[in-house]
Each structure stands twice: as C-alpha cells, then as structure tokens.
Design an enzyme around this catalytic site. Sequence first.
Site, PDB file in Angstrom:
ATOM      1  N   CYS A  71       6.726 -10.307  17.745  1.00  0.00           N
ATOM      2  CA  CYS A  71       7.843  -9.440  18.094  1.00  0.00           C
ATOM      3  C   CYS A  71       9.071  -9.798  17.281  1.00  0.00           C
ATOM      4  CB  CYS A  71       8.173  -9.602  19.578  1.00  0.00           C
ATOM      5  SG  CYS A  71       8.551 -11.320  19.934  1.00  0.00           S
TER       6      CYS A  71
ATOM      7  N   ASP B 156     -33.922 -26.951 -13.723  1.00  0.00           N
ATOM      8  CA  ASP B 156     -33.149 -25.826 -13.194  1.00  0.00           C
ATOM      9  C   ASP B 156     -32.191 -26.222 -12.076  1.00  0.00           C
ATOM     10  OD1 ASP B 156     -34.702 -26.254 -11.019  1.00  0.00           O
ATOM     11  OD2 ASP B 156     -35.858 -24.403 -11.176  1.00  0.00           O
TER      12      ASP B 156
ATOM     13  N   CYS C 167      10.509 -13.210  17.820  1.00  0.00           N
ATOM     14  CA  CYS C 167       9.824 -14.297  17.120  1.00  0.00           C
ATOM     15  C   CYS C 167      10.451 -14.458  15.744  1.00  0.00           C
ATOM     16  CB  CYS C 167       8.347 -13.983  16.908  1.00  0.00           C
ATOM     17  SG  CYS C 167       7.500 -13.543  18.407  1.00  0.00           S
TER      18      CYS C 167
ATOM     19  N   CYS D 138       2.948   1.652   3.117  1.00  0.00           N
ATOM     20  CA  CYS D 138       4.214   0.916   3.141  1.00  0.00           C
ATOM     21  C   CYS D 138       5.277   1.716   2.394  1.00  0.00           C
ATOM     22  CB  CYS D 138       4.065  -0.437   2.462  1.00  0.00           C
ATOM     23  SG  CYS D 138       2.692  -1.406   3.069  1.00  0.00           S
TER      24      CYS D 138
ATOM     25  N   CYS E 167       0.845  -1.197   0.000  1.00  0.00           N
ATOM     26  CA  CYS E 167       0.000   0.000   0.000  1.00  0.00           C
ATOM     27  C   CYS E 167       0.883   1.252   0.000  1.00  0.00           C
ATOM     28  CB  CYS E 167      -0.877   0.000   1.240  1.00  0.00           C
ATOM     29  SG  CYS E 167       0.105  -0.076   2.742  1.00  0.00           S
TER      30      CYS E 167
ATOM     31  N   ASP F  23     -38.154 -29.717 -18.418  1.00  0.00           N
ATOM     32  CA  ASP F  23     -39.035 -28.987 -17.528  1.00  0.00           C
ATOM     33  C   ASP F  23     -39.491 -27.736 -18.269  1.00  0.00           C
ATOM     34  OD1 ASP F  23     -40.262 -28.376 -15.050  1.00  0.00           O
ATOM     35  OD2 ASP F  23     -38.729 -26.843 -14.745  1.00  0.00           O
TER      36      ASP F  23
ATOM     37  N   ASP G 197     -35.916 -29.193  -9.457  1.00  0.00           N
ATOM     38  CA  ASP G 197     -35.993 -30.461 -10.170  1.00  0.00           C
ATOM     39  C   ASP G 197     -34.935 -31.456  -9.716  1.00  0.00           C
ATOM     40  OD1 ASP G 197     -37.911 -29.160 -11.682  1.00  0.00           O
ATOM     41  OD2 ASP G 197     -36.415 -28.420 -13.094  1.00  0.00           O
TER      42      ASP G 197
END
Lengths: 840, 119
Positions: A101, A714, A104, A16, A13, A516, A718
């Site tokens: 964090c 359809d 991590c 960023c 975006c 039908d 049916d």
Amino acid sequence: MRTHHLPIQGATCQGCAKKIRTALGAVPGADEIQVDLDEQTVTVRGDARPEALTRALAESGYGVKPAPEPEPEPEPEPESEGSDSARSGGDIQLAITGATCASCVRSIETALGGVAGVREASMNLADHSARVSGRAAPRDLIRAVESAGYGASVIDDPRRADQEREERKQAHYRQLLRHTGYGLGVGAPLMLWGLLGGSMTVQPGTWSQAAWLAVGVITLAVLAVPGRPFFVGAWKALRHHNANMDTLIALGTGTAWLYSMVVVLAPGLVPEAARHVYFEASAMIIGLISLGLALEVRARGKTSAAVKRLLDLRAKTARVLRDGGEQDIPVEQVVAGDRVRVRPGEKIAVDGEVEEGSSRLDESMLTGEPMPVAKGPGDSVAAGTLNEGGTLIYRATRVGADTALARIIELVKKAQGTKPPIGRLADQVSAVFVPTIMLIAVAAALAWFNLGPQPPFSHMMVAATTVLIIACPCALGLATPMSVMVGVGKAAEYGILIRQGEALQTAADLDTVVLDKTGTITEGRPALTRVLAADGDTEEEVLTLAASLEAGSEHPLARAIMTAAEERGLSPRSVSDFQALNGKGVSARLDGATLRLGNRRWLEQEGVTLALQDQAAALSEDAATPLFLARDDRVIGVLGVADRIKDDAADAIRRLRERGLRVIMITGDIQASADAIARQAGVDEVLAEVLPEDKAREVKRLQQDGAKVAMVGDGINDAPALAQADVGFAIGTGTDVAIESAAVTLMSGSLHGVADAMAISRATLGNIKQNLFGAFVYNSLGVPVAAGLLYPFTGWLLSPVIAGAAMSLSSVTVVSNANRLRFFKPNKADRRTAEGRHDS
Amino acid sequence: MSWLINLSGLALMALIVWWFWLAGAGKARRATHGAVDIIVDDGVYEPAVIESNAGEPLSLRFERRDASPCAEQVVFHGLDVSEYLPVGETTTVTLTPEQPGTYRFTCQMNMYQGKLIVH
C-alpha cells in the site's frame, strides 16, 4: 509552447505507457505526450507547469523523484538525457517485497532515508522497486528495509554495473596518474638540481636551511596527498600484525623524509659530512610507484580481456512475443517460457529451443568452432551466439545466470583465480616476504654503521631505504596469477574451458591420451556412409525409397538415412501401411509394391532374394551396419550406416602423436569393429571390449605403469575415468556439454581442442616460469645490491630513486609478460595444414 | 653511543619478528548465522580472521573499497575458491569447508591476508 523531458522509471510495457499518458493528460496544458520506454523518458509538449507534471508522474507510480537538495529540480537541466543517465550512475535499485500500500511506500522511504549516506530514496509501488541515490552500502539499505518489516534485494543491471566498474577503474587510473604528476613534479626538479651540481646539503644558519625547510614541507605534502594510501595501508596492516607493499613504501619514503628533516631542523645532531637531504627520493619514489600502479591497472585490464569479451557477448535486449504483440525488453526481464524472435545479424539473448524458422548460427564465440551451425525447429540455441541467416522464433529455456554463457563466464572467472602448484613456493615466500625485507633493511643499516665508511648515518639511511623500496613482493605474487588469468582466458577463446589452475600445469606434461570411441573419435550418432544399388536401380532411387520408408520412424538409423536424403536434395514419397518391426526393420507399400528395409536375417526369413552380399560384407569390415532394401521379393540396394569418425579426428590424433603422445582408443565395441575405427583414426593402441565401468580401471592401470594420462570422453558415461585421469577432458557438441564434469571441457566436438589445450597449457606454464624466474632473480639480486653488497668491490651504492623505478618496472614487466600470452596461437600452422588436407 | 645504536637496531629486528610472526593476528570473528561482513580497504581485510565450523555453509560478504588492483581478487588457498571483487560493491563468497583446519585467504599477490579457521 514548451517541451519538457521527464525521466520515468519502472515503465516496461505499453500498459504502463498508457497509464503515464492518462496521468499526464490530466494536467492542464499538457497537449502532446510521448512515452519512450527504451530511454525511460516522457516528452510533454504544451504549457503545463513542470511541477504539476512531476507530481502527476509521481502519483502514477512511474516518476523519478527529484533530489530535494540543493534545488527542487535535479541539478542538470532536464533537457539533457546524457546528464540524466550520469546522475543516476551511482543509484542502487532494490526489489522490494511485502509492500502493498501507499503507506508502506512511505515507511520504506523513511527507512532508506535514515541510512547513512543516502541522498535520496524513492519507492515505486508499481514495480515494487526502490531507487536510492547516494553513497550508502547496499547491505545497509537491505537491512534498513528488513528492519522496517519488508524484504529487499539489489536489482543488478549488469550493463550499468559494468559501466560503473569501468568508470571507477578509469577514475582510479586518472588519480594514479595525477599522483604520479605530483610526485615527479616535486621530485624531478630537486633531483635535477642535485645532478646539475646544486648543493644537497644543509649549512646551518644560512639561507639553505630555510630553503630546505620549505622543500621539506612541500615533500610532506606529497607524502600526505599522493602518498596517503601507502601510509594508511601500512598503518592498518601494522595493526593487524601484517605487512604489505604499502609498508615497504611508507617505511622507505618516511625514513628518507624523517632523516632529511632531522638534518634540516637539527643539523647539529648529524656529522657535517652526513648533512645531506633526500627529499627528492621520497617524492620521486611516490611518483614512480604511482606510475607503476597506473601502468599495472592498464595492463591488468588487458589480462581480463577474455572475460570481458565473454561478457560483451551478452545481448542487451530481447524481442519477446507477449500478449499478441512484440516488444523489445531488457534481457534481464526475459523469463523461461517466453517466445523470443531473433532477426538476422542479431545475438541470441537467452538459451532456448527453436520453435519456428531456420537459420545458421555462428557459435564460434562459445565453441571456437568456425563453421556456422544450421538450426531449425527443435534445435537448441545458446545465448551469445550470432544469428547469421534467417529469422528464428525460439522459446526461452534458461535465462539469467543459468544460460550456458553465464556458466562459462562464471567458470572462467573462477578458474582464473586458481593457482597451479608451481606457484606455491612463490606464495610461501611472499607470505613472509615483507617482514624479512624489513629485517634485511635493519641489518644492512647496522652493517653500514659498523663496517661502512664515514659518514655512517647517511649511508645507513640510503642502504635501508633502498632495500625497502627495491624489494618487490608484487612481482613475486603476481607472477603466477597473471599468467593463469591470461592462459585460462586464451583457452576460453578456443572453446576450451579449464576449471583449475592445476590442470594447466598437469596438461603441460601429459604423455598418454586415452580417447573414448563413441562421441569422442566418432560423431556419436550413425550416419549413412555408402549407398549401393543392384542392377537396374540407381543410388538415388534406392536412397529415395529408403527415406520414404523411414520418414515415419524415429530410430537413429532412420534419422541417418533421412539426413542423407535431405543432403542430396531427395524428397521422400508418401507410403501406406507403414510398419516398424523392432530389431528387424520397417516395411510399407508404395505404388503397389511392398518395400522392406532391414537386416539380412529378417529379409531371408521373409523369403527375399538377396543380392550385393560381398559389398555388404565389405561394409561390415569398415565398421558399418548394412541395411538391405527389398522391393517385393528382390533386394534392390544396400545402405551402409555407421557411426563415422569425426572429420578432423584423424588430423587431431596425428597432431597429438606428432607431439610425442601415445594415443589409445578405448571402447566397449568388439575387437573387429574397434580395429576398423582405430585404423581410420590412426591411433597407436586399441583397448576394445572394455565395459563402461572398467574404463577408470584401465586408466589407473596406465597410470600405475608410470604414464601421465589424459582421458577424453563425453563427461557423462565416462565421468569416473575422467576423474581418475591426471587430466580429464570432457568433449561436447556445441553448448550442450556438461561443463562442470571435468577439469577441462572442450566446447567444440573437435579433438583439436585436446592438442590446443595442451599447447596453451605449455605456453602458460612456460610464461609462469619466466615470471617466477624473473621475480626471484630480481628480488634476490636487487635486495643485496641495494643493501650495498657491491660497495666493498666497486664502490656502488644504489640510489633510492633508482630502486623506486626498478620496483615499479618489475611488476609492470610481470604483467606485460603475461600479456604476451594473449598473442599465442596454439600451433596454428599445424592446424592449417590439417584443414587443407581435409578440403582436398 | 655506537653500542646504543647497535642495540636498538637488534631490538628493532626482534620487534619485527615478534610483531609480525609471533604475536597473535588479531581477534577472530565468529560467523553469525553463517555470514560475515568483511571490508576490503587500505591493504587489510577487516576482520582478517574468521572462525567457522566444518561442514557449515559460510557466506563471506566482501565489500571492496580499495580501488588498487591488488584487491581485485580474493583467493582461498586449499579450498579452490576465488572470487572477483568489483570496487565499491559487496560480493558474497559462499563456501562450505569440509575439513577442519586453517585456510589462508589472500589477494592474488598475498598482500591482503586473512585466515579462515575451521573447527
């Protein structure tokens, strides 16, 4: 001043981009910074040190870490964007959950780095993704992240994945061609030498023994390099008590080579007349079979062209209106609820509902229907369709795997793998094929040993090798699936989705079609059929007044009138005191007069003088509902509204009948109005006044009378009848149809789809039969001839090289024959006359 | 000498019959937590025999390493399930066999062969 191009990742975006500019702007010497979100690169002009820029970028969370080895910089020069994308070709991107964090990030990177095959792993905290390069399996990576206490899943970039698949396929193709080159390069000169009268025998103690030893070593190299996949495959299969094509090739070429080596190394063991070498056969066979595989890879690419065509319909980016601005984002990032703008000439990116604008969309790629469809606010649009007219803004309703296009692709892919019952025999045969061929080879060798002429050993060897090589389980195994693949793909091109291979076979020999009425033969929604004006008024005036009255109503009859008025360019006037009386009609005031539009009984009750009664009765006979329009106390016009039969229904029904099918219409309507529609549609029989729940029973009754019944309906009301029928066709309008509801789904509302589906099924079934016939005949003729059955009569014994060529050709032939189906046109001439008639 | 060759030929034929048809087809892999990893390479599914229970959802993760076109698709006979396996990728096939029995899964040409035994 220098220019640096740096790759970035995860920047989606403008926010960023701003962060990146700020981060890089802090680096001394970075004068001008440009962020390109599309290419995911940043261009920095100035005298800043590249290391400092890279570090700043990494700290911002958008950096792509350079590979630590062999150099700190990525191997290609950063100026080249092309090489950059090539380098990231093998990368795996993971979506990481639970990482909050910076620490991590480190533990995830360490975990990923510990997986075998990982060259480099970098985690981006900003968008919770990790990019891993190297050759590790995604599964191992996910496990590694999970064991570190976080969650991970692979982010699929379908575009890149497709590209990679294509590259891998190409690489495999080129490799096969190289193998062909090695095999034929060694084999062909040897064969030529033999053909030109050179000695192919070994004289012990002479130069020929040494020369043939050298040739033997070279041939071994051919077996070991281009022939390696066959030998590895054969060995692995053997260990699994399994035998496959590799087994046959490995055994055949291995036998020829071993025998020849025995002749070369220990000629004393072999009678003098049998001291013939067959190195050329081993090398030639490897070359020819590699060539066959290469051709097959090529031809197979074409059989899956239909799916590829559908895949190519996917838009790559979408122009989304977010946060008050517009931005092009990858289509994978569009979420339901986004507002998306589509400009003329662009594809619809995801399924949605139009909010603003009006345009025409070309939906032919999905429905097979060539006419563009008008779209305005409230209409739904489907991913993959093409905007031909103006600009539309629509709200995304279904994205990713939920779009109609994605579901169609999924369905077609799945259907392409199913098999019609006709292929079962071939399956049963091919399951026991290879061991049987091995038995025949041994038996043939023994027969030659006991019954054959001298020298027995070389004849034994030739017969056994040739039997092993000529047998082609592939042709047998491929016969059905290749044709199904092309046939199902072909059908998809016409907007016909076939769910199971079985339906392909059944649809080819149907004799009764039950249609039908509502939504199948008819449009399924009322439309204005006639406007009649009483003396002193014009049809335009009557329609305008009716439209003015109905402008505020939501009733289906009102919509029919509004649409008709719009089509004729009439604009409704504004009325006052609008009233809708349920089951009777509507009334309002206009220019001081009271207008009423409704059924006859109501107007009579209101004391209106009726007119045009005969014409109204005629409308009723044509299955239309007459609506009377009154001004004050006098009827000034009658409007006929009916559920019209579809434009091409009569033509399609005629086409079905010309194919010898019995066409039956089934409906809950009373006999009289059913007959009226049946007359217009031209069906053979009518089953009227059938309750919806009894439709399935009617289909069953027909089946009990011995009919092979197709039911067309359809797909919603049916469903039981569709399931009861031998083949159920669900007919839809546009892309809204419930595609999972029947064996066959017709994306366009046209009944021509039924005839087309049957034509394609017949063609596919015919193609399968040709393939199966060819494969069976090939194997049942080729194997005995290879075993030497003709020898006693004609003295013919097939050369293993010819067997190799024949075997390669046979599977290529099957694939090519299946490919012929791609050019099949379901009764195009027939269709054209139908359209022509409609125009006139 | 000739009886020796004839005898070894017949023995070889007996061996072929025994090995490919009579002897067991390797050890079955039981699905743990309903998932099994299967490697598709060099003409065989590894493991080639999968065991599971009827009515239990099963996800089979096929990792195709073999680029030859033969391995392109896996078809489960009798279950109406088939899936494309792109080279170098892991493709998950999810299915829930309702009826106990033995279902074969093969490539299109029946060269890759595996068995799903449902108890």
